[in-house]
Design a protein around this motif. Structure first.
Motif, PDB file in Angstrom:
ATOM      1  N   PHE A  32       9.360 -28.494  54.857  1.00 11.23           N
ATOM      2  CA  PHE A  32      10.379 -27.755  55.586  1.00 11.23           C
ATOM      3  C   PHE A  32      10.193 -27.902  57.095  1.00 11.23           C
ATOM      4  O   PHE A  32      11.137 -28.277  57.815  1.00 11.23           O
ATOM      5  N   ALA A  33       8.994 -27.637  57.580  1.00 14.56           N
ATOM      6  CA  ALA A  33       8.751 -27.645  59.024  1.00 14.56           C
ATOM      7  C   ALA A  33       9.015 -29.010  59.642  1.00 14.56           C
ATOM      8  O   ALA A  33       9.585 -29.114  60.740  1.00 14.56           O
ATOM      9  N   LEU A  34       8.630 -30.064  58.923  1.00 14.31           N
ATOM     10  CA  LEU A  34       8.751 -31.398  59.494  1.00 14.31           C
ATOM     11  C   LEU A  34      10.198 -31.869  59.610  1.00 14.31           C
ATOM     12  O   LEU A  34      10.491 -32.787  60.382  1.00 14.31           O
ATOM     13  N   GLN A  35      11.115 -31.240  58.876  1.00 17.48           N
ATOM     14  CA  GLN A  35      12.530 -31.579  59.069  1.00 17.48           C
ATOM     15  C   GLN A  35      12.991 -31.185  60.469  1.00 17.48           C
ATOM     16  O   GLN A  35      13.865 -31.833  61.043  1.00 17.48           O
ATOM     17  N   GLY A  36      12.381 -30.146  61.019  1.00 15.66           N
ATOM     18  CA  GLY A  36      12.711 -29.750  62.387  1.00 15.66           C
ATOM     19  C   GLY A  36      11.866 -30.467  63.419  1.00 15.66           C
ATOM     20  O   GLY A  36      12.388 -31.000  64.413  1.00 15.66           O
ATOM     21  N   ILE A  37      10.556 -30.507  63.184  1.00 15.78           N
ATOM     22  CA  ILE A  37       9.649 -31.160  64.128  1.00 15.78           C
ATOM     23  C   ILE A  37      10.017 -32.633  64.281  1.00 15.78           C
ATOM     24  O   ILE A  37       9.950 -33.192  65.374  1.00 15.78           O
ATOM     25  N   GLY A  38      10.433 -33.246  63.178  1.00 12.85           N
ATOM     26  CA  GLY A  38      10.774 -34.660  63.195  1.00 12.85           C
ATOM     27  C   GLY A  38      12.201 -34.974  63.584  1.00 12.85           C
ATOM     28  O   GLY A  38      12.615 -36.141  63.523  1.00 12.85           O
ATOM     29  N   SER A  39      12.961 -33.964  63.987  1.00 12.75           N
ATOM     30  CA  SER A  39      14.360 -34.237  64.368  1.00 12.75           C
ATOM     31  C   SER A  39      14.784 -33.566  65.668  1.00 12.75           C
ATOM     32  O   SER A  39      15.853 -33.873  66.197  1.00 12.75           O
ATOM     33  N   TYR A  40      13.963 -32.663  66.205  1.00 13.52           N
ATOM     34  CA  TYR A  40      14.428 -31.868  67.341  1.00 13.52           C
ATOM     35  C   TYR A  40      14.725 -32.735  68.570  1.00 13.52           C
ATOM     36  O   TYR A  40      15.651 -32.447  69.333  1.00 13.52           O
ATOM     37  N   ALA A  41      13.941 -33.795  68.762  1.00 16.17           N
ATOM     38  CA  ALA A  41      14.215 -34.667  69.906  1.00 16.17           C
ATOM     39  C   ALA A  41      15.592 -35.312  69.794  1.00 16.17           C
ATOM     40  O   ALA A  41      16.243 -35.587  70.809  1.00 16.17           O
ATOM     41  N   ILE A  42      16.047 -35.556  68.567  1.00 18.86           N
ATOM     42  CA  ILE A  42      17.408 -36.075  68.375  1.00 18.86           C
ATOM     43  C   ILE A  42      18.415 -35.014  68.775  1.00 18.86           C
ATOM     44  O   ILE A  42      19.425 -35.300  69.437  1.00 18.86           O
ATOM     45  N   ALA A 100      18.350 -47.177  71.022  1.00 18.14           N
ATOM     46  CA  ALA A 100      17.295 -46.472  70.288  1.00 18.14           C
ATOM     47  C   ALA A 100      16.628 -45.406  71.133  1.00 18.14           C
ATOM     48  O   ALA A 100      15.895 -44.558  70.610  1.00 18.14           O
ATOM     49  N   ARG A 101      16.878 -45.436  72.424  1.00 14.33           N
ATOM     50  CA  ARG A 101      16.252 -44.437  73.305  1.00 14.33           C
ATOM     51  C   ARG A 101      16.725 -43.025  72.970  1.00 14.33           C
ATOM     52  O   ARG A 101      17.883 -42.811  72.604  1.00 14.33           O
ATOM     53  N   LEU A 102      15.817 -42.078  73.115  1.00 19.20           N
ATOM     54  CA  LEU A 102      16.167 -40.664  73.064  1.00 19.20           C
ATOM     55  C   LEU A 102      16.080 -40.126  74.487  1.00 19.20           C
ATOM     56  O   LEU A 102      14.993 -39.918  75.030  1.00 19.20           O
ATOM     57  N   GLY A 103      17.238 -39.956  75.098  1.00 17.55           N
ATOM     58  CA  GLY A 103      17.260 -39.585  76.507  1.00 17.55           C
ATOM     59  C   GLY A 103      17.047 -40.788  77.398  1.00 17.55           C
ATOM     60  O   GLY A 103      17.153 -41.942  76.978  1.00 17.55           O
ATOM     61  N   ARG A 104      16.675 -40.519  78.636  1.00 13.10           N
ATOM     62  CA  ARG A 104      16.491 -41.581  79.627  1.00 13.10           C
ATOM     63  C   ARG A 104      15.054 -42.098  79.609  1.00 13.10           C
ATOM     64  O   ARG A 104      14.153 -41.415  79.113  1.00 13.10           O
ATOM     65  N   PRO A 105      14.813 -43.271  80.166  1.00  8.81           N
ATOM     66  CA  PRO A 105      13.428 -43.712  80.331  1.00  8.81           C
ATOM     67  C   PRO A 105      12.647 -42.680  81.141  1.00  8.81           C
ATOM     68  O   PRO A 105      13.142 -42.163  82.150  1.00  8.81           O
ATOM     69  N   GLY A 106      11.463 -42.351  80.686  1.00 12.47           N
ATOM     70  CA  GLY A 106      10.651 -41.360  81.390  1.00 12.47           C
ATOM     71  C   GLY A 106      10.814 -39.939  80.886  1.00 12.47           C
ATOM     72  O   GLY A 106      10.127 -39.024  81.352  1.00 12.47           O
ATOM     73  N   ASP A 107      11.703 -39.723  79.912  1.00 13.96           N
ATOM     74  CA  ASP A 107      11.940 -38.369  79.380  1.00 13.96           C
ATOM     75  C   ASP A 107      10.995 -38.003  78.222  1.00 13.96           C
ATOM     76  O   ASP A 107      11.143 -36.944  77.626  1.00 13.96           O
ATOM     77  N   GLY A 108      10.059 -38.866  77.904  1.00 18.00           N
ATOM     78  CA  GLY A 108       9.252 -38.666  76.702  1.00 18.00           C
ATOM     79  C   GLY A 108       8.475 -37.375  76.671  1.00 18.00           C
ATOM     80  O   GLY A 108       8.482 -36.644  75.671  1.00 18.00           O
ATOM     81  N   LEU A 109       7.780 -37.076  77.765  1.00 18.16           N
ATOM     82  CA  LEU A 109       6.975 -35.860  77.793  1.00 18.16           C
ATOM     83  C   LEU A 109       7.860 -34.628  77.698  1.00 18.16           C
ATOM     84  O   LEU A 109       7.524 -33.650  77.004  1.00 18.16           O
ATOM     85  N   GLN A 110       8.988 -34.672  78.370  1.00 20.00           N
ATOM     86  CA  GLN A 110       9.956 -33.567  78.305  1.00 20.00           C
ATOM     87  C   GLN A 110      10.440 -33.349  76.875  1.00 20.00           C
ATOM     88  O   GLN A 110      10.530 -32.201  76.406  1.00 20.00           O
ATOM     89  N   ASN A 111      10.703 -34.420  76.150  1.00 18.79           N
ATOM     90  CA  ASN A 111      11.160 -34.303  74.760  1.00 18.79           C
ATOM     91  C   ASN A 111      10.070 -33.737  73.853  1.00 18.79           C
ATOM     92  O   ASN A 111      10.340 -32.926  72.964  1.00 18.79           O
TER      93      ASN A 111
END
Length: 381
Positions: free
Chosen positions: A88-98, A216-227
């Motif tokens: 259950f938890a991983l459905q959220g943890i593994g999708s929230y960045a999307i 394939a990017r999630l957000g802009r380059p450099g947004d990784g830590l923020q995500n």
């Protein structure tokens, strides 16, 4: 001030408890597996509870993801099965960045499938030499004429080998970025991680010359830590909810045993030292539940601003769970040591909670840093 759960949360609690009753006969088997238990997966799918993990626009329950609702559900699930709780938890943890950083196309493709449990998500953060220190990652994204080139490996990734995609945190130039990588992409391979004391669907993931489109990017380059921090802001507090559920289940086992086990002419629960342990357990559980619910409500309003409160809740509840389950084993004597008994499973499952999604020591450092910052700010005013 009313401390009772609102009706919508009680409804979620009821649904989660109904689900746990359905999967309870499978719990021992499921909790011993390092692969997905199909019976538990199907029951979770039928419950519809994974709809809590995505916004209503994509098939979710609420307009936005509600950390308190997730806490309440995880509290009920973890009391019965760590395997169920993890799925259950991983459905959220593994999708929230999307949800927060994905394009419309990424959200439309993946979030409805997450809500229906047609796909399993995975968040690939940790590496062999990068655990609590995320900035030490060596997995790298490079811009090429053919697209984004991804190379590196990730360690101890939940759902690896079972997930449909990976949200990958990697360094890029002087910063960090996140990309969404379908699990069947050329160059992506997985292998099982070493077995843990509390079995878990876990694996290592390898990316060898993986070519990805710019989309394939999630957000802009450099947004990784923020995500990554955005995900923690919503889901770290839910670990506290799971810890409260685990501790409550352990106490329920101890109460059952000490109320019926007669020694020295009376139930164990009426003997001074045992009664004291029961009282301490109950008190600590209620304290942890309150701080967890409060942090979850704050995370509903502003997940990033309340991350420190979520850290305090996770720290308090996970440490409490270890203390409580240890006392419960002690109260149950040799029955607390029987392999695959419920209390023995809870004992093993409590220990990792003080490590994953922020170890207790790292959380304390962050909490202390925030405390000093706030006090200095007050003084300077």
């Amino acid at each position: 001030m009313n401390f009772d759960l609102e009706p919508k949360y009680k409804d979620i609690q009821t649904a989660a408890l109904d689900l746990t009753r359905k999967i309870e006969p499978m719990a021992v088997e499921a909790d011993s597996l390092s692969v997905v238990h199909e019976g538990v997966l199907e029951a979770l799918k039928e419950s519809g509870l994974c709809r809590l993990m995505v916004p209503a626009k994509y098939g979710g329950t609420f307009d936005s993801i509600d950390p308190l609702a997730i806490c309440v559900a995880r509290e009920a699930m973890m009391a019965t099965s760590s395997h169920l709780d993890s799925l259950f938890a991983l459905q959220g943890i593994g999708s929230y960045a999307i949800t927060v950083a994905g394009s419309d196309a990424q959200r439309s493709e993946w979030l409805p499938r997450i809500a229906k449990l047609e796909s399993l998500g995975a968040l690939a953060l940790a590496e062999e030499m990068a655990g609590s220190d995320l900035k030490a990652v060596s997995t790298e994204i490079q811009q090429t004429d053919d697209g984004l080139l991804l190379n590196g490996s990730k360690s101890y990734i939940s759902n690896a080998g079972a997930s449909s995609y990976f949200i990958v945190f990697a360094k890029e130039d002087r910063g960090y970025s996140t990309v969404l990588v379908p699990a069947n992409t050329a160059g992506v391979t997985t292998k099982p991680s070493p077995e843990l004391i509390a079995p878990h669907v876990l694996g290592d993931v390898f990316f060898e010359n993986v070519i990805l489109p710019e989309s394939a990017r999630l957000g802009r380059p450099g947004d990784g830590l923020q995500n990554a921090l955005a995900t923690l802001g919503v889901f770290r507090v839910s670990v506290a909810g799971a810890a409260v559920g685990l501790a409550q289940a352990a106490l329920d086992e101890a109460v059952r045993h000490t109320s019926t086990r007669i020694q020295f002419g009376r139930p164990l629960a009426k003997l001074g030292p045992v009664a004291q342990m029961l009282a301490d357990c109950w008190t600590e559980i209620e304290m942890a539940r309150l701080i967890t619910y409060r942090a979850a409500v704050m995370a509903c309003e502003d997940p990033s601003a309340s991350l420190n409160q979520s850290s305090m809740a996770k720290l308090a509840a996970s440490e409490m769970a270890s203390r409580v389950v240890d006392r419960c084993v002690q109260m149950m004597g040799r029955w607390g040591l029987e392999s695959q008994s419920k209390i023995e499973r809870l004992y093993r499952q409590a220990r990792p909670m003080r490590i994953y999604e922020g170890s207790s020591e790292v959380l304390r450092l962050g909490i202390a840093k925030q405390l000093i910052t706030e006090k200095q700010s007050t003084v300077n005013c």
